[in-house]
Design a protein around this motif. Structure first.
Motif, PDB file in Angstrom:
ATOM      1  N   PRO A 281      -0.373   4.594 -12.127  1.00 28.49           N
ATOM      2  CA  PRO A 281      -1.165   3.698 -11.281  1.00 28.49           C
ATOM      3  C   PRO A 281      -2.647   3.857 -11.571  1.00 28.49           C
ATOM      4  CG  PRO A 281       0.322   5.065  -9.979  1.00 28.49           C
ATOM      5  CD  PRO A 281       0.309   5.625 -11.351  1.00 28.49           C
ATOM      6  N   LYS A 282      -3.368   2.736 -11.396  1.00 22.09           N
ATOM      7  CA  LYS A 282      -4.762   2.748 -11.793  1.00 22.09           C
ATOM      8  C   LYS A 282      -5.598   3.809 -11.091  1.00 22.09           C
ATOM      9  CE  LYS A 282      -7.350  -1.189 -13.335  1.00 22.09           C
ATOM     10  NZ  LYS A 282      -8.252  -2.084 -12.679  1.00 22.09           N
ATOM     11  N   GLN A 283      -5.341   3.990  -9.787  1.00 24.40           N
ATOM     12  CA  GLN A 283      -6.233   4.873  -9.028  1.00 24.40           C
ATOM     13  C   GLN A 283      -6.169   6.320  -9.497  1.00 24.40           C
ATOM     14  OE1 GLN A 283      -4.040   2.704  -7.843  1.00 24.40           O
ATOM     15  NE2 GLN A 283      -4.385   2.272  -5.681  1.00 24.40           N
ATOM     16  N   VAL A 284      -5.005   6.719 -10.018  1.00 27.09           N
ATOM     17  CA  VAL A 284      -4.903   8.125 -10.395  1.00 27.09           C
ATOM     18  C   VAL A 284      -4.924   8.311 -11.897  1.00 27.09           C
ATOM     19  CG1 VAL A 284      -3.679   8.878  -8.356  1.00 27.09           C
ATOM     20  CG2 VAL A 284      -2.388   7.958 -10.273  1.00 27.09           C
TER      21      VAL A 284
ATOM     22  N   GLN B 278       0.833  -1.206   0.000  1.00 26.00           N
ATOM     23  CA  GLN B 278       0.000   0.000   0.000  1.00 26.00           C
ATOM     24  C   GLN B 278       0.862   1.248   0.000  1.00 26.00           C
ATOM     25  OE1 GLN B 278      -2.771  -0.479   3.248  1.00 26.00           O
ATOM     26  NE2 GLN B 278      -4.480  -0.135   1.885  1.00 26.00           N
ATOM     27  N   ALA B 279       1.925   1.205   0.838  1.00 29.33           N
ATOM     28  CA  ALA B 279       2.822   2.357   0.876  1.00 29.33           C
ATOM     29  C   ALA B 279       3.460   2.558  -0.491  1.00 29.33           C
ATOM     30  CB  ALA B 279       3.890   2.151   1.949  1.00 29.33           C
ATOM     31  N   ALA B 280       3.845   1.427  -1.094  1.00 27.22           N
ATOM     32  CA  ALA B 280       4.457   1.523  -2.414  1.00 27.22           C
ATOM     33  C   ALA B 280       3.465   2.110  -3.406  1.00 27.22           C
ATOM     34  CB  ALA B 280       4.929   0.143  -2.871  1.00 27.22           C
ATOM     35  N   ASN B 281       2.176   1.687  -3.277  1.00 25.20           N
ATOM     36  CA  ASN B 281       1.129   2.219  -4.140  1.00 25.20           C
ATOM     37  C   ASN B 281       1.016   3.725  -4.011  1.00 25.20           C
ATOM     38  OD1 ASN B 281       0.068   0.305  -5.742  1.00 25.20           O
ATOM     39  ND2 ASN B 281      -1.521  -0.349  -4.317  1.00 25.20           N
ATOM     40  N   SER B 282       0.905   4.176  -2.739  1.00 22.53           N
ATOM     41  CA  SER B 282       0.743   5.608  -2.523  1.00 22.53           C
ATOM     42  C   SER B 282       1.931   6.359  -3.103  1.00 22.53           C
ATOM     43  CB  SER B 282       0.649   5.908  -1.020  1.00 22.53           C
ATOM     44  OG  SER B 282      -0.401   5.181  -0.470  1.00 22.53           O
ATOM     45  N   PHE B 283       3.115   5.787  -2.890  1.00 24.02           N
ATOM     46  CA  PHE B 283       4.310   6.448  -3.407  1.00 24.02           C
ATOM     47  C   PHE B 283       4.239   6.566  -4.929  1.00 24.02           C
ATOM     48  CE2 PHE B 283       8.433   8.046  -3.663  1.00 24.02           C
ATOM     49  CZ  PHE B 283       9.135   7.366  -4.656  1.00 24.02           C
ATOM     50  N   ALA B 284       3.817   5.454  -5.565  1.00 23.41           N
ATOM     51  CA  ALA B 284       3.728   5.472  -7.032  1.00 23.41           C
ATOM     52  C   ALA B 284       2.746   6.536  -7.503  1.00 23.41           C
ATOM     53  CB  ALA B 284       3.312   4.093  -7.541  1.00 23.41           C
ATOM     54  N   MET B 285       1.606   6.632  -6.766  1.00 22.92           N
ATOM     55  CA  MET B 285       0.598   7.622  -7.151  1.00 22.92           C
ATOM     56  C   MET B 285       1.159   9.028  -7.051  1.00 22.92           C
ATOM     57  SD  MET B 285      -2.722   5.845  -5.387  1.00 22.92           S
ATOM     58  CE  MET B 285      -3.300   7.329  -4.664  1.00 22.92           C
ATOM     59  N   ILE B 286       1.766   9.310  -5.902  1.00 26.70           N
ATOM     60  CA  ILE B 286       2.282  10.664  -5.690  1.00 26.70           C
ATOM     61  C   ILE B 286       3.379  10.964  -6.697  1.00 26.70           C
ATOM     62  CG2 ILE B 286       3.495  12.151  -4.066  1.00 26.70           C
ATOM     63  CD1 ILE B 286       2.084  10.698  -1.831  1.00 26.70           C
ATOM     64  N   ARG B 287       4.241   9.961  -6.922  1.00 21.65           N
ATOM     65  CA  ARG B 287       5.342  10.172  -7.851  1.00 21.65           C
ATOM     66  C   ARG B 287       4.827  10.512  -9.239  1.00 21.65           C
ATOM     67  NH1 ARG B 287       8.462   4.944  -9.482  1.00 21.65           N
ATOM     68  NH2 ARG B 287       6.454   4.671 -10.490  1.00 21.65           N
ATOM     69  N   THR B 288       3.847   9.727  -9.705  1.00 21.80           N
ATOM     70  CA  THR B 288       3.317   9.973 -11.043  1.00 21.80           C
ATOM     71  C   THR B 288       2.684  11.346 -11.153  1.00 21.80           C
ATOM     72  OG1 THR B 288       2.736   7.645 -11.074  1.00 21.80           O
ATOM     73  CG2 THR B 288       1.911   8.997 -12.869  1.00 21.80           C
ATOM     74  N   LEU B 289       1.789  11.642 -10.195  1.00 22.32           N
ATOM     75  CA  LEU B 289       1.069  12.907 -10.290  1.00 22.32           C
ATOM     76  C   LEU B 289       2.006  14.099 -10.193  1.00 22.32           C
ATOM     77  CD1 LEU B 289      -2.271  12.387  -8.367  1.00 22.32           C
ATOM     78  CD2 LEU B 289      -1.920  12.866 -10.773  1.00 22.32           C
ATOM     79  N   SER B 290       2.923  14.055  -9.233  1.00 23.95           N
ATOM     80  CA  SER B 290       3.815  15.218  -9.110  1.00 23.95           C
ATOM     81  C   SER B 290       4.768  15.309 -10.279  1.00 23.95           C
ATOM     82  CB  SER B 290       4.590  15.214  -7.794  1.00 23.95           C
ATOM     83  OG  SER B 290       4.583  13.960  -7.215  1.00 23.95           O
TER      84      SER B 290
ATOM     85  N   ILE C  75      -7.296   8.681 -14.165  1.00 24.47           N
ATOM     86  CA  ILE C  75      -8.145   9.739 -14.728  1.00 24.47           C
ATOM     87  C   ILE C  75      -7.525  11.101 -14.446  1.00 24.47           C
ATOM     88  CG2 ILE C  75     -10.413  10.810 -14.680  1.00 24.47           C
ATOM     89  CD1 ILE C  75     -10.707   8.208 -15.895  1.00 24.47           C
ATOM     90  N   ALA C  76      -7.068  11.285 -13.216  1.00 23.00           N
ATOM     91  CA  ALA C  76      -6.463  12.567 -12.877  1.00 23.00           C
ATOM     92  C   ALA C  76      -5.248  12.843 -13.753  1.00 23.00           C
ATOM     93  CB  ALA C  76      -6.056  12.573 -11.400  1.00 23.00           C
ATOM     94  N   THR C  77      -4.429  11.801 -13.975  1.00 22.02           N
ATOM     95  CA  THR C  77      -3.243  11.982 -14.819  1.00 22.02           C
ATOM     96  C   THR C  77      -3.629  12.318 -16.242  1.00 22.02           C
ATOM     97  OG1 THR C  77      -2.345  10.159 -13.526  1.00 22.02           O
ATOM     98  CG2 THR C  77      -1.026  10.951 -15.347  1.00 22.02           C
ATOM     99  N   PHE C  78      -4.621  11.583 -16.776  1.00 23.56           N
ATOM    100  CA  PHE C  78      -5.049  11.855 -18.151  1.00 23.56           C
ATOM    101  C   PHE C  78      -5.483  13.308 -18.280  1.00 23.56           C
ATOM    102  CE2 PHE C  78      -4.315   7.688 -18.624  1.00 23.56           C
ATOM    103  CZ  PHE C  78      -5.353   6.767 -18.631  1.00 23.56           C
ATOM    104  N   ILE C  79      -6.313  13.749 -17.325  1.00 19.27           N
ATOM    105  CA  ILE C  79      -6.845  15.106 -17.409  1.00 19.27           C
ATOM    106  C   ILE C  79      -5.719  16.124 -17.323  1.00 19.27           C
ATOM    107  CG2 ILE C  79      -8.290  16.799 -16.231  1.00 19.27           C
ATOM    108  CD1 ILE C  79     -10.276  14.740 -15.666  1.00 19.27           C
ATOM    109  N   LEU C  80      -4.731  15.860 -16.481  1.00 21.25           N
ATOM    110  CA  LEU C  80      -3.600  16.771 -16.351  1.00 21.25           C
ATOM    111  C   LEU C  80      -2.860  16.903 -17.675  1.00 21.25           C
ATOM    112  CD1 LEU C  80      -2.253  18.419 -14.173  1.00 21.25           C
ATOM    113  CD2 LEU C  80      -0.891  16.444 -13.562  1.00 21.25           C
TER     114      LEU C  80
END
Lengths: 238, 193, 213
Positions: free
Chosen positions: C71-74, A14-26, C76-81
């Motif tokens: 990652p799957k959960q984000v 889960q921690a790895a997941n959250s990290f991946a999410m934050i990493r991708t978005l940022s 949609i947000a990534t696509f929109i960005l």
């Protein structure tokens, strides 16, 4: 709403997941921000030049005999306080209460007149116009529609002849005290114009044409006294 | 009526320049959700909620962006704000009114990509409305959307019972109906002086 | 249309699918808002079509490129960005090219970001296929969208102003149908085109059934 069946991964995953999410978005946000800043910088000057060109064309369209050699000078005028501020460039931001006006000069560098803004609600959306004013003759010399979303074929006739002819030589004489106009600009039905301060309406485009008359009436009553008060300063700008 | 007044802005957004029938915003949900009066009303309610919240947030974000001189980030920030606003509204409704939450169902998340919400934010920025004008605009826009949706759903429910040729059924019929409604709404021009 | 190719549809088939069979506007009923709003002149159609296609292709390519890292959960947000970034770029580029064009397209350039076609393709195709396929699919969808825009634009400008791309075509005796440039006209024309497309599809489906029988 049904809850999604979730195979809850182990805490580490889960921690790895959250990290991946934050990493991708940022990561994407960072790249995106940089890219946009670059494009903004690259296009900034071109867009600014475009806007200045559009304004210059408008000023040239409403004041007669302007010269390319002596380009119009932009001022900020506050009609309530009477303050006049010369603007270094057209892109300067104005303070609250100020309106942008342009002084035009002829080939000899002599003062011709002032281009003033007016705006008001039309049929579709807000209409923005510019009109030329010559204090010597106390007339409006021309009108140019800057922005309008009026009905094509009907309301948009406000941007065409013969409606625009209303504003060549329109009488805006002021009273002796130079505080207000002798005759407020007035809209009349098509074909009933008798006086030079009247606007001959467009049949089938009543709302659009009355809007123009109304915004000019308001603008002249608001700006002309202030312009006349600062006339010497404006003439010296050339 | 004074064009800057709250009542004119509300009237303008709701009726004179109806968001759906005049400005072409929110067509996708308009076509998709206008089949039944019940769902139409719920969608309309959800949209009004989200519009009010998004409008307020967009006003705040824009003020911040202008201060920081990063206006080119506006679009991205607006989308983020709208998505978050939808999430917040959803959580809020879930907590305080589970019945309403169940009734609104999947409509709330669907609203995120609704061009009406983003269009609202963009127009209020372009017209430089102050905070209260923004709220009046949002209320009018949401109200107008709901109005159009309700009228259309009423019409479509009636037409369900009529003998409609197969070729026209569905989106084609809704669009032609929308055209007639749009024509009718043009009669409101000049309302409010 | 049965495709028995073991390796999936060819590139040309993928492209043509977006243009005709799965036309985003006429078949999938996506992206209606801009289709109605900016089709009052053919020039606007071309500009909007190009802008939307650019955003579509660029975002599909990037989404496909990074599909393994999102990652799957984000997603949609990534696509929109990603989409919003390219839309903002297009917004500034159009302003630099022509302020007039920018003014007539209005807010609908920025509204490309919520155009369901782009997000829909990112979600349904680009995130699941390689870059080349994603690009071709995006090109096809963009072409299909532009085609739909032009279908409306040509009719609306011709009947509503008597011109095409600003050039008078129908002569001075033609009294333009003002309704065509106004909102109701947009609804009517799109509704009519959908009707025609439905009729054509129904006829070819019926013919296919008769042939099989």
């Amino acid at each position: 709403m049904t809850t999604a069946t979730d195979t809850t991964p182990a805490p580490q995953a889960q921690a790895a997941n959250s990290f991946a999410m934050i990493r991708t978005l940022s990561g994407i946000a960072l790249v995106s921000g940089v890219l946009l800043a670059l494009v903004y910088q690259a296009t900034f000057d071109i867009i600014k030049a475009n806007k200045e060109e559009a304004v210059k064309n408008a000023v040239f369209a409403v004041l007669p005999g302007l010269s390319e050699a002596h380009p119009p000078v932009a001022f900020g005028l506050n009609p309530d306080t009477g303050e006049l501020v010369e603007l270094a460039s057209d892109g300067d931001v104005l303070a609250e209460g100020f309106e942008k006006i342009y002084v035009g000069f002829d080939d000899a560098g002599q003062f011709v007149g002032v281009a003033l803004p007016a705006s008001g609600q039309g049929y579709g959306d807000v209409i923005r116009v510019m009109y030329g004013y010559t204090p010597a003759a106390e007339q409006i010399t021309g009108l140019k529609i800057l922005e309008s979303k009026e009905t094509p074929g009907l309301g948009d006739r406000i941007g065409k002849e013969p409606f625009l002819d209303n504003f060549r030589g329109m009488d805006v004489k002021m009273d002796d005290a130079r505080e207000s106009l002798l005759h407020a600009i007035q809209w009349v039905k098509h074909g009933e114009k008798t006086e030079p301060w009247q606007v001959d309406g467009i049949s089938g485009a009543t709302i659009s044409s009355t809007a123009i008359a109304r915004m000019l009436r308001e603008s002249t009553q608001r700006l002309l006294p202030a312009v006349n008060a600062k006339l010497d300063e404006l003439k010296d700008a050339g | 009526m004074d064009p800057d007044s709250l009542s004119f802005i509300f009237l303008n957004a709701c009726i004179i320049n109806n968001f759906v029938l005049s400005m072409f915003l929110g067509i996708c949900p308009f076509l998709g959700v206008s089949g039944k009066r019940d769902t139409a009303l719920r969608m309309g309610a959800a949209v009004i909620f989200v519009m009010l919240v998004s409008s307020a947030c967009a006003y705040g974000i824009n003020a911040l962006l202008v201060k920081l001189n990063v206006e080119y980030l506006r679009l991205i920030c607006y989308i983020a704000v709208i998505a978050s606003a939808v999430q917040l509204v959803e959580m809020f409704i879930k907590k305080f009114s589970p019945g309403l939450f169940r009734a609104l169902g999947i409509f709330l998340p669907l609203i995120t990509t609704n061009c009406a919400i983003l269009g609202l934010a963009l127009f209020q920025t372009q017209r430089e409305y102050n905070f209260f004008q923004c709220l009046a605009f949002a209320l009018g826009a949401g109200g107008g959307f709901t109005l159009a949706l309700m009228i259309m759903s009423g019409l479509r429910e009636e037409l369900d019972l009529a003998d409609v040729p197969n070729v026209v059924k569905g989106a084609a019929l809704t669009l032609i109906l929308a055209g007639i409604l749009s024509l009718a709404f043009m009669g409101f021009a000049g309302l409010g002086g | 249309m049965a495709n028995n190719n073991r390796h999936g549809p060819s590139d040309m088939e993928t492209f043509l699918r977006g243009l005709w069979e799965e036309n985003p506007v006429f078949v999938m009923l996506l992206g209606m808002c801009p289709t109605l709003a900016v089709t009052n002149t053919v020039m606007n159609c071309i500009a909007m079509g190009l802008a939307a296609s650019f955003v579509l292709v660029m975002s599909s390519v990037l989404v496909s490129l990074f599909r393994k890292f999102i990652p799957k959960q984000v997603r949609i947000a990534t696509f929109i960005l990603i989409i919003a970034t390219f839309v903002t770029i297009v917004d500034y580029v159009i302003q630099a090219i022509s302020l007039e064009l920018y003014a007539s397209l209005g807010a609908f350039i920025q509204l490309i970001v919520v155009n369901c076609i782009i997000l829909g393709r990112a979600e349904a195709y680009a995130s699941k296929n390689n870059v080349k396929k994603a690009a071709i699919d995006a090109l096809g969808m963009g072409a299909g969208f532009t085609f739909a825009l032009l279908c409306l634009g040509v009719v609306r400008e011709l009947l509503g102003s008597g011109t095409l791309l600003g050039y008078p075509v129908l002569g001075s005796h033609f009294e333009p149908w003002a309704v065509m440039i106004l909102p109701p006209g947009a609804f009517f024309v799109l509704g009519t085109w959908l009707l025609i497309f439905n009729a054509m599809r129904e006829r070819s489906a019926r013919k296919a059934r008769e042939k099989a029988a």
